[in-house]
Design a protein around this motif. Sequence first.
Motif, PDB file in Angstrom:
ATOM      1  N   LEU A  23     -19.260 -20.547   5.482  1.00 24.50           N
ATOM      2  CA  LEU A  23     -20.686 -20.828   5.486  1.00 24.50           C
ATOM      3  C   LEU A  23     -20.880 -22.348   5.502  1.00 24.50           C
ATOM      4  CD1 LEU A  23     -23.056 -18.766   5.281  1.00 24.50           C
ATOM      5  CD2 LEU A  23     -23.345 -19.551   2.923  1.00 24.50           C
ATOM      6  N   VAL A  24     -21.729 -22.815   6.403  1.00 23.40           N
ATOM      7  CA  VAL A  24     -22.009 -24.245   6.530  1.00 23.40           C
ATOM      8  C   VAL A  24     -23.465 -24.465   6.128  1.00 23.40           C
ATOM      9  CG1 VAL A  24     -22.208 -26.136   8.196  1.00 23.40           C
ATOM     10  CG2 VAL A  24     -20.349 -24.474   8.417  1.00 23.40           C
ATOM     11  N   ALA A  25     -23.733 -25.466   5.304  1.00 24.84           N
ATOM     12  CA  ALA A  25     -25.107 -25.716   4.863  1.00 24.84           C
ATOM     13  C   ALA A  25     -25.862 -26.575   5.874  1.00 24.84           C
ATOM     14  CB  ALA A  25     -25.098 -26.408   3.502  1.00 24.84           C
ATOM     15  N   GLN A 335     -21.638  -0.662  11.710  1.00 19.56           N
ATOM     16  CA  GLN A 335     -20.178  -0.583  11.632  1.00 19.56           C
ATOM     17  C   GLN A 335     -19.559  -1.786  10.914  1.00 19.56           C
ATOM     18  OE1 GLN A 335     -17.782   1.208  14.989  1.00 19.56           O
ATOM     19  NE2 GLN A 335     -17.049  -0.891  15.144  1.00 19.56           N
ATOM     20  N   LEU A 336     -20.288  -2.898  10.861  1.00 16.37           N
ATOM     21  CA  LEU A 336     -19.719  -4.107  10.232  1.00 16.37           C
ATOM     22  C   LEU A 336     -19.251  -3.828   8.803  1.00 16.37           C
ATOM     23  CD1 LEU A 336     -22.271  -6.776  11.499  1.00 16.37           C
ATOM     24  CD2 LEU A 336     -19.821  -6.762  12.011  1.00 16.37           C
ATOM     25  N   SER A 337     -20.103  -3.205   8.013  1.00 19.33           N
ATOM     26  CA  SER A 337     -19.741  -2.958   6.613  1.00 19.33           C
ATOM     27  C   SER A 337     -18.583  -1.962   6.510  1.00 19.33           C
ATOM     28  CB  SER A 337     -20.948  -2.444   5.833  1.00 19.33           C
ATOM     29  OG  SER A 337     -21.361  -1.191   6.352  1.00 19.33           O
ATOM     30  N   ARG A 338     -18.482  -1.044   7.476  1.00 22.66           N
ATOM     31  CA  ARG A 338     -17.364  -0.087   7.463  1.00 22.66           C
ATOM     32  C   ARG A 338     -16.050  -0.799   7.780  1.00 22.66           C
ATOM     33  NH1 ARG A 338     -22.566   1.503   7.111  1.00 22.66           N
ATOM     34  NH2 ARG A 338     -22.779   3.749   6.846  1.00 22.66           N
ATOM     35  N   MET A 344     -10.979  -5.164   6.552  1.00 21.08           N
ATOM     36  CA  MET A 344     -11.248  -6.519   7.044  1.00 21.08           C
ATOM     37  C   MET A 344     -12.000  -7.341   6.003  1.00 21.08           C
ATOM     38  SD  MET A 344     -12.442  -6.308  11.011  1.00 21.08           S
ATOM     39  CE  MET A 344     -11.244  -6.060  12.314  1.00 21.08           C
ATOM     40  N   THR A 345     -11.866  -8.661   6.075  1.00 15.35           N
ATOM     41  CA  THR A 345     -12.785  -9.510   5.322  1.00 15.35           C
ATOM     42  C   THR A 345     -14.111  -9.522   6.094  1.00 15.35           C
ATOM     43  OG1 THR A 345     -12.191 -11.492   6.553  1.00 15.35           O
ATOM     44  CG2 THR A 345     -10.871 -11.004   4.589  1.00 15.35           C
ATOM     45  N   SER A 346     -15.171  -9.960   5.443  1.00 14.80           N
ATOM     46  CA  SER A 346     -16.458 -10.074   6.142  1.00 14.80           C
ATOM     47  C   SER A 346     -16.334 -10.989   7.352  1.00 14.80           C
ATOM     48  CB  SER A 346     -17.529 -10.647   5.215  1.00 14.80           C
ATOM     49  OG  SER A 346     -17.729  -9.800   4.138  1.00 14.80           O
ATOM     50  N   ALA A 347     -15.606 -12.074   7.166  1.00 15.50           N
ATOM     51  CA  ALA A 347     -15.450 -13.032   8.266  1.00 15.50           C
ATOM     52  C   ALA A 347     -14.732 -12.377   9.445  1.00 15.50           C
ATOM     53  CB  ALA A 347     -14.683 -14.264   7.793  1.00 15.50           C
ATOM     54  N   GLU A 348     -13.713 -11.574   9.166  1.00 15.14           N
ATOM     55  CA  GLU A 348     -12.974 -10.919  10.252  1.00 15.14           C
ATOM     56  C   GLU A 348     -13.858  -9.922  11.008  1.00 15.14           C
ATOM     57  OE1 GLU A 348      -8.385 -11.053   8.543  1.00 15.14           O
ATOM     58  OE2 GLU A 348      -9.738  -9.452   7.886  1.00 15.14           O
ATOM     59  N   ALA A 349     -14.690  -9.204  10.266  1.00 15.83           N
ATOM     60  CA  ALA A 349     -15.595  -8.250  10.927  1.00 15.83           C
ATOM     61  C   ALA A 349     -16.561  -9.005  11.850  1.00 15.83           C
ATOM     62  CB  ALA A 349     -16.358  -7.444   9.889  1.00 15.83           C
ATOM     63  N   PRO A 385     -24.485 -13.338   4.732  1.00 15.62           N
ATOM     64  CA  PRO A 385     -23.837 -12.147   5.300  1.00 15.62           C
ATOM     65  C   PRO A 385     -22.362 -12.029   4.937  1.00 15.62           C
ATOM     66  CG  PRO A 385     -24.318 -13.750   7.017  1.00 15.62           C
ATOM     67  CD  PRO A 385     -24.938 -14.271   5.770  1.00 15.62           C
ATOM     68  N   LEU A 386     -21.737 -13.154   4.546  1.00 15.60           N
ATOM     69  CA  LEU A 386     -20.325 -13.067   4.148  1.00 15.60           C
ATOM     70  C   LEU A 386     -20.177 -12.320   2.820  1.00 15.60           C
ATOM     71  CD1 LEU A 386     -19.177 -16.675   5.128  1.00 15.60           C
ATOM     72  CD2 LEU A 386     -18.627 -14.526   6.319  1.00 15.60           C
ATOM     73  N   GLU A 387     -21.264 -12.282   2.061  1.00 15.88           N
ATOM     74  CA  GLU A 387     -21.236 -11.516   0.813  1.00 15.88           C
ATOM     75  C   GLU A 387     -21.763 -10.106   0.999  1.00 15.88           C
ATOM     76  OE1 GLU A 387     -23.309 -14.021  -1.963  1.00 15.88           O
ATOM     77  OE2 GLU A 387     -21.605 -15.414  -1.954  1.00 15.88           O
ATOM     78  N   ASP A 388     -22.568  -9.890   2.041  1.00 20.27           N
ATOM     79  CA  ASP A 388     -23.152  -8.567   2.251  1.00 20.27           C
ATOM     80  C   ASP A 388     -23.406  -8.352   3.751  1.00 20.27           C
ATOM     81  OD1 ASP A 388     -24.542  -6.227   2.322  1.00 20.27           O
ATOM     82  OD2 ASP A 388     -26.273  -6.943   1.169  1.00 20.27           O
ATOM     83  N   LEU A 389     -22.472  -7.645   4.380  1.00 18.89           N
ATOM     84  CA  LEU A 389     -22.576  -7.435   5.834  1.00 18.89           C
ATOM     85  C   LEU A 389     -23.749  -6.541   6.225  1.00 18.89           C
ATOM     86  CD1 LEU A 389     -18.802  -7.037   6.819  1.00 18.89           C
ATOM     87  CD2 LEU A 389     -20.337  -8.894   7.514  1.00 18.89           C
ATOM     88  N   THR A 390     -24.292  -5.774   5.279  1.00 18.92           N
ATOM     89  CA  THR A 390     -25.428  -4.910   5.637  1.00 18.92           C
ATOM     90  C   THR A 390     -26.687  -5.735   5.932  1.00 18.92           C
ATOM     91  OG1 THR A 390     -26.190  -4.542   3.366  1.00 18.92           O
ATOM     92  CG2 THR A 390     -24.524  -3.012   4.216  1.00 18.92           C
ATOM     93  N   LEU A 391     -26.685  -7.025   5.564  1.00 17.92           N
ATOM     94  CA  LEU A 391     -27.820  -7.897   5.932  1.00 17.92           C
ATOM     95  C   LEU A 391     -27.984  -7.956   7.452  1.00 17.92           C
ATOM     96  CD1 LEU A 391     -27.271 -10.936   3.520  1.00 17.92           C
ATOM     97  CD2 LEU A 391     -29.044  -9.174   3.354  1.00 17.92           C
ATOM     98  N   LEU A 392     -26.873  -7.778   8.165  1.00 15.31           N
ATOM     99  CA  LEU A 392     -26.934  -7.802   9.633  1.00 15.31           C
ATOM    100  C   LEU A 392     -27.685  -6.592  10.192  1.00 15.31           C
ATOM    101  CD1 LEU A 392     -25.737 -10.143  11.234  1.00 15.31           C
ATOM    102  CD2 LEU A 392     -24.383  -9.842   9.174  1.00 15.31           C
ATOM    103  N   GLU A 393     -27.916  -5.590   9.364  1.00 14.95           N
ATOM    104  CA  GLU A 393     -28.674  -4.416   9.816  1.00 14.95           C
ATOM    105  C   GLU A 393     -30.167  -4.718   9.884  1.00 14.95           C
ATOM    106  OE1 GLU A 393     -27.451  -1.034   7.397  1.00 14.95           O
ATOM    107  OE2 GLU A 393     -25.346  -1.619   7.635  1.00 14.95           O
TER     108      GLU A 393
END
Length: 408
Positions: A23-25, A335-338, A344-349, A385-393
Amino acid sequence: TAANAEVVRLTAAAMVDVESGELVASPALLIEDGVIVATGAEARDAEAPDREVDLGDATILPGLIDMHVHLTSRSDIHGYRQLAVSDVRATISGVAAAEKTLLAGFTTVRNVGASAYSDVALRDAIAEGEIPGPRMIVSGPPIGITGGHCSDDNLLPAQYDSTGEGVADGPWAARAMVRKNRKFGADLIKTCSTGGVLSKGTKVGAPQYSLEELSALVEEAHSHGMKVASHAHGTEGILNALKAGVDTIEHASFIDDKGIALARRNGTYLSMDIYVTEFILGEGEAAGILPESLAKERTVGQTQRRNFERAHDAGVKMVYGTDAGVYPHGQNARQLSRMARFGMTSAEALQAATVNAAEALGMGGEVGTLRKGASADIIAVSGNPLEDLTLLEEVTFVMKEGVVYKQD
Ligand code: ARG
């Protein structure tokens, strides 16, 4: 195209740098003619853009890429219901699906199988700015064997004399069908080297095409600069496709250690659709999916998730492909969260759905990244999103080629 000629500076609280997975600020991007022309300090110091877009406390990411969709298919029309759908009607469904997919944050999709070159028509209508939708990379009709999954039409008995458009038996017929698809506008070739779940009378474990046929098809496609995606569930058909040199394996459900080793050695990407099983087993019956397909799915889904984990652990390259169209368009991000649940890590997904996918398309640097020179395909979510991939939904912002399609 619909590219926006004004110079825009886009800022937000944070950005997922998909290359580093960090994550970049306070990112800043300068956008001109639909392209990111400067980033970071260079973008921040650039003077007087035509417009400033500040996304406040949102996190930005590159627009997502789904490597396996069927925009002209509908999730409520499976099995025998499909016989009542004309190609023209399916194309109209594709127009609606394209918009949903784009607004869900998917700015590029690879459409791997459509009848009557409806995918070519959709791609061109979107590219010309006539309708909203993701950038499409399309295959036209899938190429395969008589009676096979994805190529033939096995629902009707012999007296109807119905044959799928992409049926091609033998090496030269396969080559000729590649040439035909290229002639009518396909960007890549989709083939099937095993049976499938949703087709009548095919076995997921049974190979389709001999190695000779597959090798001819791949050689022909590559000679035209076209990539090949092969549907393959069963172990032997996966190996055949890998030996023939395909670029991506779709599903890869029963991949074994030999397949994993060969995929690694060849640099072949796996596109494993590990979410769709939840829809098929949960809502598939009501959607018309055949009982035999539901029975097949019960074995495929479980094994596929286990092998997703194994292949990922072994370091095989993975891209993000969902089979949206089998399940509702616009739900592509589920599918990201799955993928994170199965190893996978969040970053890998997120990398699977951005940089890896772009590279597998041969579009590295152009899409799937927010680096300078990339297309201004930008989405945003509220939170990390790196902490919660469901945000991408629930993306709050969608820009494609510099044009804003959604801003909450
Ligand atoms: N289109 C694919 C087929 O019919 C769907 C497979 C879905 N199942 C799965 N577990 N990925 O074979």
